[in-house]
Design an enzyme around this catalytic site. Structure first.
Site, PDB file in Angstrom:
ATOM      1  N   THR A 134     -58.260  -1.780 -55.800  1.00  6.61           N
ATOM      2  CA  THR A 134     -58.934  -2.693 -56.720  1.00  6.61           C
ATOM      3  C   THR A 134     -60.405  -2.288 -56.836  1.00  6.61           C
ATOM      4  O   THR A 134     -60.925  -1.530 -56.031  1.00  6.61           O
ATOM      5  CB  THR A 134     -58.870  -4.155 -56.235  1.00  6.61           C
ATOM      6  N   VAL A 138     -62.292  -0.073 -47.148  1.00  3.65           N
ATOM      7  CA  VAL A 138     -63.473  -0.515 -47.894  1.00  3.65           C
ATOM      8  C   VAL A 138     -63.904   0.570 -48.878  1.00  3.65           C
ATOM      9  O   VAL A 138     -64.195   1.705 -48.480  1.00  3.65           O
ATOM     10  CB  VAL A 138     -64.632  -0.848 -46.938  1.00  3.65           C
ATOM     11  N   LYS A 139     -63.934   0.222 -50.159  1.00  2.00           N
ATOM     12  CA  LYS A 139     -64.379   1.140 -51.205  1.00  2.00           C
ATOM     13  C   LYS A 139     -65.886   0.977 -51.424  1.00  2.00           C
ATOM     14  O   LYS A 139     -66.388  -0.145 -51.528  1.00  2.00           O
ATOM     15  CB  LYS A 139     -63.656   0.856 -52.523  1.00  2.00           C
ATOM     16  N   VAL A 140     -66.579   2.104 -51.518  1.00  2.00           N
ATOM     17  CA  VAL A 140     -68.030   2.096 -51.717  1.00  2.00           C
ATOM     18  C   VAL A 140     -68.365   3.122 -52.801  1.00  2.00           C
ATOM     19  O   VAL A 140     -67.913   4.274 -52.718  1.00  2.00           O
ATOM     20  CB  VAL A 140     -68.772   2.468 -50.414  1.00  2.00           C
ATOM     21  N   LEU A 161     -60.465  -2.561 -51.096  1.00  2.00           N
ATOM     22  CA  LEU A 161     -61.361  -3.562 -51.660  1.00  2.00           C
ATOM     23  C   LEU A 161     -62.762  -2.983 -51.764  1.00  2.00           C
ATOM     24  O   LEU A 161     -63.265  -2.382 -50.803  1.00  2.00           O
ATOM     25  CB  LEU A 161     -61.386  -4.817 -50.774  1.00  2.00           C
TER      26      LEU A 161
END
Length: 214
Positions: free
Chosen positions: A27, A85-87, A59
């Site tokens: 997402t 964790v997407k960054v 996310l």
């Protein structure tokens, strides 16, 4: 190749996750907005996705300051040990990713458009990168060549390639042949991926034979 779904639409995701074909769901804020999911609803969505069969949920952080990204990354990871964790692959994002990686939080650097960003992702200990194939190509770059070079650089490094911005099942085919680690696809592309006209025609013939055998 691992397959992921790039969506937050529960109605679309439910049947697809049930197939067992897809490893998880990715997402970002745009995807959440399209599905009508507010930021405060992300924890509940995450629980639903995991219960529905997602083995991993990606996310994305929503802040731009290093300290804020790190804090948000820890909060997202606290939702489940199956959250990645997407960054975004900015300078602040790289800095935050390095801190999160040192703390044992798995991260994905997203919005990757150039091979050099794969080198940077490896340097900071990102678990994944997400190159945007379709957007690279539409911007006039050789998207597939860039992605294949990223995979070549990162193979064996501990940083995996999860290709996003997939426009068609043909993209999936070509990337699989090229040995790409993983792709994430829209629900529409996922449904097309599951369908094969010749298989459907053969099944129709089987059904006709069953009718005659009764």
């Amino acid at each position: 190749m691992d397959l992921y779904l790039d969506s937050a639409d529960r109605e679309a995701l439910g049947p697809l996750l049930r197939t067992g074909v897809f490893a998880g769901v990715t997402t970002n804020p745009l995807i959440l907005e399209r599905a009508g999911v507010r930021l405060g609803e992300v924890p509940e969505l995450t629980r639903w996705l995991l219960d529905a069969g997602a083995r991993e949920v990606f996310l994305q952080t929503t802040t731009s300051d290093v300290e804020a990204v790190v804090a948000e990354g820890h909060a997202l990871r606290a939702l489940s040990d199956r959250v990645v964790v997407k960054v975004p692959a900015t300078v602040a994002g790289l800095t935050a990713t390095a801190e999160l990686a040192r703390a044992g939080v798995p991260t994905l650097l997203t919005a990757v458009y150039h091979v050099r960003q794969a080198v940077l992702a490896r340097a900071v200990g990102a678990a994944w990168i997400a190159p945007y194939l379709g957007r690279m190509t539409e911007a006039g770059r050789d998207g597939r060549r860039h992605v294949e070079q990223m995979q070549g650089i990162l193979t064996g490094s501990g940083t995996r390639v999860l290709v996003a911005s997939i426009r068609s099942v043909d993209d999936v085919h070509r990337l699989a042949v090229a040995g790409i680690d993983a792709v994430t696809v829209s629900a529409a592309v996922a449904r097309e991926l599951l369908e094969e006209p010749l298989t459907a025609a053969a099944v129709d013939q089987f059904d006709e034979a069953v009718t005659r055998l009764r």
